[in-house]
Design an enzyme around this catalytic site. Structure first.
Site, PDB file in Angstrom:
ATOM      1  N   LYS A  27      32.972  40.647  38.579  1.00 16.07           N
ATOM      2  CA  LYS A  27      33.581  40.942  39.638  1.00 16.07           C
ATOM      3  C   LYS A  27      33.997  39.860  40.556  1.00 16.07           C
ATOM      4  O   LYS A  27      35.272  39.868  40.741  1.00 16.07           O
ATOM      5  CB  LYS A  27      32.635  42.034  40.501  1.00 16.07           C
ATOM      6  N   SER A  28      33.377  39.055  40.360  1.00 15.43           N
ATOM      7  CA  SER A  28      33.759  37.802  41.445  1.00 15.43           C
ATOM      8  C   SER A  28      35.055  36.975  41.050  1.00 15.43           C
ATOM      9  O   SER A  28      35.975  36.523  41.582  1.00 15.43           O
ATOM     10  CB  SER A  28      32.418  36.678  41.528  1.00 15.43           C
ATOM     11  N   ARG A  32      39.111  36.854  42.173  1.00 18.78           N
ATOM     12  CA  ARG A  32      39.962  35.538  42.359  1.00 18.78           C
ATOM     13  C   ARG A  32      41.078  35.444  41.365  1.00 18.78           C
ATOM     14  O   ARG A  32      42.129  34.952  41.910  1.00 18.78           O
ATOM     15  CB  ARG A  32      38.842  34.523  42.038  1.00 18.78           C
ATOM     16  N   GLY A 100      33.130  43.943  49.931  1.00 19.67           N
ATOM     17  CA  GLY A 100      32.753  42.665  50.761  1.00 19.67           C
ATOM     18  C   GLY A 100      33.868  41.296  50.290  1.00 19.67           C
ATOM     19  O   GLY A 100      34.247  40.605  51.151  1.00 19.67           O
ATOM     20  N   ARG A 128      29.478  45.582  57.863  1.00 14.97           N
ATOM     21  CA  ARG A 128      29.191  44.298  57.488  1.00 14.97           C
ATOM     22  C   ARG A 128      29.837  43.226  58.016  1.00 14.97           C
ATOM     23  O   ARG A 128      30.949  43.303  58.671  1.00 14.97           O
ATOM     24  CB  ARG A 128      29.545  44.151  55.799  1.00 14.97           C
ATOM     25  N   SER A 173      27.166  30.937  51.490  1.00 16.83           N
ATOM     26  CA  SER A 173      27.968  31.990  51.296  1.00 16.83           C
ATOM     27  C   SER A 173      29.176  31.532  50.518  1.00 16.83           C
ATOM     28  O   SER A 173      30.122  30.813  50.952  1.00 16.83           O
ATOM     29  CB  SER A 173      28.432  32.855  52.601  1.00 16.83           C
ATOM     30  N   GLN A 175      31.488  33.586  49.609  1.00 18.21           N
ATOM     31  CA  GLN A 175      32.498  34.149  49.880  1.00 18.21           C
ATOM     32  C   GLN A 175      33.293  33.435  51.120  1.00 18.21           C
ATOM     33  O   GLN A 175      34.458  33.328  51.309  1.00 18.21           O
ATOM     34  CB  GLN A 175      32.213  35.623  50.853  1.00 18.21           C
ATOM     35  N   ASP A 329      22.279  38.741  44.218  1.00 20.35           N
ATOM     36  CA  ASP A 329      22.719  40.047  43.931  1.00 20.35           C
ATOM     37  C   ASP A 329      21.717  40.729  43.042  1.00 20.35           C
ATOM     38  O   ASP A 329      21.848  41.794  42.676  1.00 20.35           O
ATOM     39  CB  ASP A 329      24.175  40.314  43.326  1.00 20.35           C
ATOM     40  N   ARG A 360      19.428  45.588  51.590  1.00 19.14           N
ATOM     41  CA  ARG A 360      18.795  45.739  50.353  1.00 19.14           C
ATOM     42  C   ARG A 360      17.412  45.507  50.367  1.00 19.14           C
ATOM     43  O   ARG A 360      16.431  46.057  49.502  1.00 19.14           O
ATOM     44  CB  ARG A 360      19.390  44.898  49.254  1.00 19.14           C
TER      45      ARG A 360
HETATM   46  C1  S3P Z   1      30.265  36.683  45.943  1.00 18.00           C
HETATM   47  C2  S3P Z   1      29.233  36.244  46.799  1.00 18.00           C
HETATM   48  C3  S3P Z   1      28.052  36.552  47.162  1.00 18.00           C
HETATM   49  C4  S3P Z   1      27.579  37.915  46.405  1.00 18.00           C
HETATM   50  C5  S3P Z   1      28.768  38.882  46.206  1.00 18.00           C
HETATM   51  C6  S3P Z   1      29.938  37.971  45.408  1.00 18.00           C
HETATM   52  C7  S3P Z   1      31.395  36.111  45.529  1.00 18.00           C
HETATM   53  O1  S3P Z   1      28.160  36.756  48.467  1.00 18.00           O
HETATM   54  O2  S3P Z   1      26.580  38.712  47.182  1.00 18.00           O
HETATM   55  O3  S3P Z   1      28.455  39.921  45.345  1.00 18.00           O
HETATM   56  O4  S3P Z   1      32.241  36.666  44.767  1.00 18.00           O
HETATM   57  O5  S3P Z   1      31.826  35.079  46.245  1.00 18.00           O
HETATM   58  P1  S3P Z   1      27.978  35.595  49.576  1.00 18.00           P
HETATM   59  O6  S3P Z   1      28.684  34.559  49.153  1.00 18.00           O
HETATM   60  O7  S3P Z   1      28.430  36.595  50.946  1.00 18.00           O
HETATM   61  O8  S3P Z   1      26.548  35.328  49.575  1.00 18.00           O
END
Ligand code: S3P
Length: 451
Positions: A27-28, A32, A100, A128, A173, A175, A329, A360
């Site tokens: 997914k990540s 991207r 998110g 969130r 993070s 993200q 996760d 969670r």
């Molecule tokens: C992710 C980073 C993680 C993870 C999310 C995917 C990403 O979150 O929990 O499912 O793709 O960068 P955080 O970076 O906010 O911890």
């Protein structure tokens, strides 16, 4: 959300799993690939893109911003990008659904584009925190108007003359790190992010792969080690072919199920092995899990391998707080493994777990309690007393999944390995990250079905 998985679902006690399967794309990395494809010049083709709702929301958002995004009949995706700084203003509200990562990374892109956009999401995403990205992004000159507490829906007025950012992450993070780097793409000069705890580096790897100039170094900060990423702004990104590895966070569900069911033997192929994602593997191996890593190789700048997993007797361990970013996760499903292990498992450093698709930490503690387990929930920790074998299981009271795909899948795994079935109230959220979950798990022998 509707579809074949909407509504309640039950997992029945299952004997053993067997078979070989390729799990859906990461997914990540999928988010991207679509975003960088949209910022690059020329064509980016993507093999193995996760076709889950979260990623489809990102595809729609990139289209709304002027990129051309298509899926061909063979399942390969193609993105024709607009070039850095050249995305156009969306005509309507961007709805990121449950995603998110999609929302936060996209805010990074929007912050350094001369356009105005409004973003919203589902009930989970609207709860969130977004200030963790809007605060650093405002320093590039963007303006954000959000609901009280920095919540979606929000409006972003992107900067016409974006400034480079220099930011030290206050929370681990990926993200936030990625949002800052993506904003920095359209700023002159160098954008710098410092992290004191390493988080997944998919953005850095893919930016370099698309031709950005990026320096990564280990530095010393306040007498401790830290990591610095420095991106040179306004590079020309060139569209590239991307192969998305199978998502280790999705692999976690069949993996834990196979470990818990004696006599199981499954092979999961092409699973992403990025070191910043492999904390669960380390922990399960420490617990006595029989997981062989085979055929380790690299695909599209990311390490991947096949995993051969056999049913194992697990024992409880203490999971150090420093490991949290590399398995953030995976705690819900680790808690299910802990429930069947011998002895107590203690997980530390879980503060960020309260800010995911649901709280969670609370959802796992509550659900395990309903399934007859003894758990201790701390502000940032969780302790689970293992049953040394099959936990009791459900009592016909559904587990509340709270729009959280990983809570849904974790408790279904528990049901396979329990004495009695486990019922969840709604399987629909699973489609955000693993639309084929039921079919894949049934293919391995799992007894899952609509309740
Ligand atoms: C992710 C980073 C993680 C993870 C999310 C995917 C990403 O979150 O929990 O499912 O793709 O960068 P955080 O970076 O906010 O911890």
């Amino acid at each position: 959300m509707a579809g074949p998985m909407a509504g309640p679902m039950t997992a029945q006690p299952t004997e053993a799993l067997s078979g070989t399967t390729r799990l859906p794309g990461d997914k990540s990395i999928s988010h991207r690939a679509l975003m960088l494809g949209g910022l690059a010049v020329g064509e980016t083709s993507i093999d193995g893109l996760l076709e889950g709702e979260d990623v489809l929301a990102t595809a729609a958002a990139m289209r709304a911003l002027g990129a051309e995004v298509e899926r061909d009949a063979g399942g390969r995706w193609h993105v024709w990008g607009r070039g850095i700084g050249a995305l156009s203003e969306p005509e309507d509200v961007i709805d990121m659904g449950n995603a998110g990562t999609g929302a936060r990374l996209l805010l990074g892109i929007l912050a350094s584009h001369p356009l105005t956009a409004v973003m919203t999401g589902d009930a989970s995403l609207r709860r969130r925190p977004m200030a963790r990205v809007t605060e650093p992004l405002a320093a590039c000159g963007a303006e954000f108007v959000a609901r009280a507490g920095g919540l979606l829906p929000l409006t972003v007025v992107g900067s016409r003359e974006p400034l480079p950012l220099d930011y030290r992450l206050p929370v681990p993070s990926a993200q936030v790190k990625s949002a800052v780097l993506l904003a920095g793409l359209n700023a002159p000069g160098e954008t710098r992010v410092v992290e004191t705890e390493a988080t997944r580096d998919h953005s850095e790897r893919m930016l370099a792969y698309f031709g950005a100039s990026l320096r990564r170094s280990d530095i010393e900060l306040d007498g401790a080690g830290a990591k610095e990423v420095v991106l040179s702004g306004q590079p020309e990104l060139t569209g590239r072919p991307v192969t998305v590895p199978a998502d280790p966070s999705s692999a976690a569900f069949p993996l834990v199920a196979a470990l818990l069911l004696p006599g199981s033997e499954i092979r999961l192929t092409g699973v992403g092995m990025n070191p910043q994602r492999s904390g669960l593997l380390t922990t399960l191996q420490e617990m006595g899990g029989d997981i062989a890593i085979e055929n380790a190789r690299e695909e599209g700048g990311e390490p991947v391998a096949d995993l051969l997993v056999r049913g194992s007797s697990l024992h409880g361990v203490e999971v150090p707080a420093e490991r949290a970013p590399s398995m953030i996760d995976e705690y819900p499903v680790l808690a299910m493994a802990a429930a069947a292990a011998e002895g107590r498992t203690v997980m530390n450093g879980l503060g960020e777990l309260r800010l995911k698709e649901s709280d969670r930490l609370a959802a796992v503690a509550r659900g395990l309690g309903l399934c007859g387990l003894s758990v201790e929930e701390g502000p940032e920790s969780l302790a689970v007393e293992g049953c040394k074998g099959r936990p009791p299981g459900g009592n016909n009271q559904p587990i509340a999944t709270e729009l959280d795909h990983r809570i849904a899948m974790s408790f279904l795994v528990l049901g396979l390995a329990s004495e009695r079935p486990v019922l969840i109230d709604d399987a629909a959220p699973i489609a955000t990250s693993f639309p084929d979950f039921t079919r894949v798990m049934q293919g391995l022998g799992a007894k899952l079905g609509n309740a």
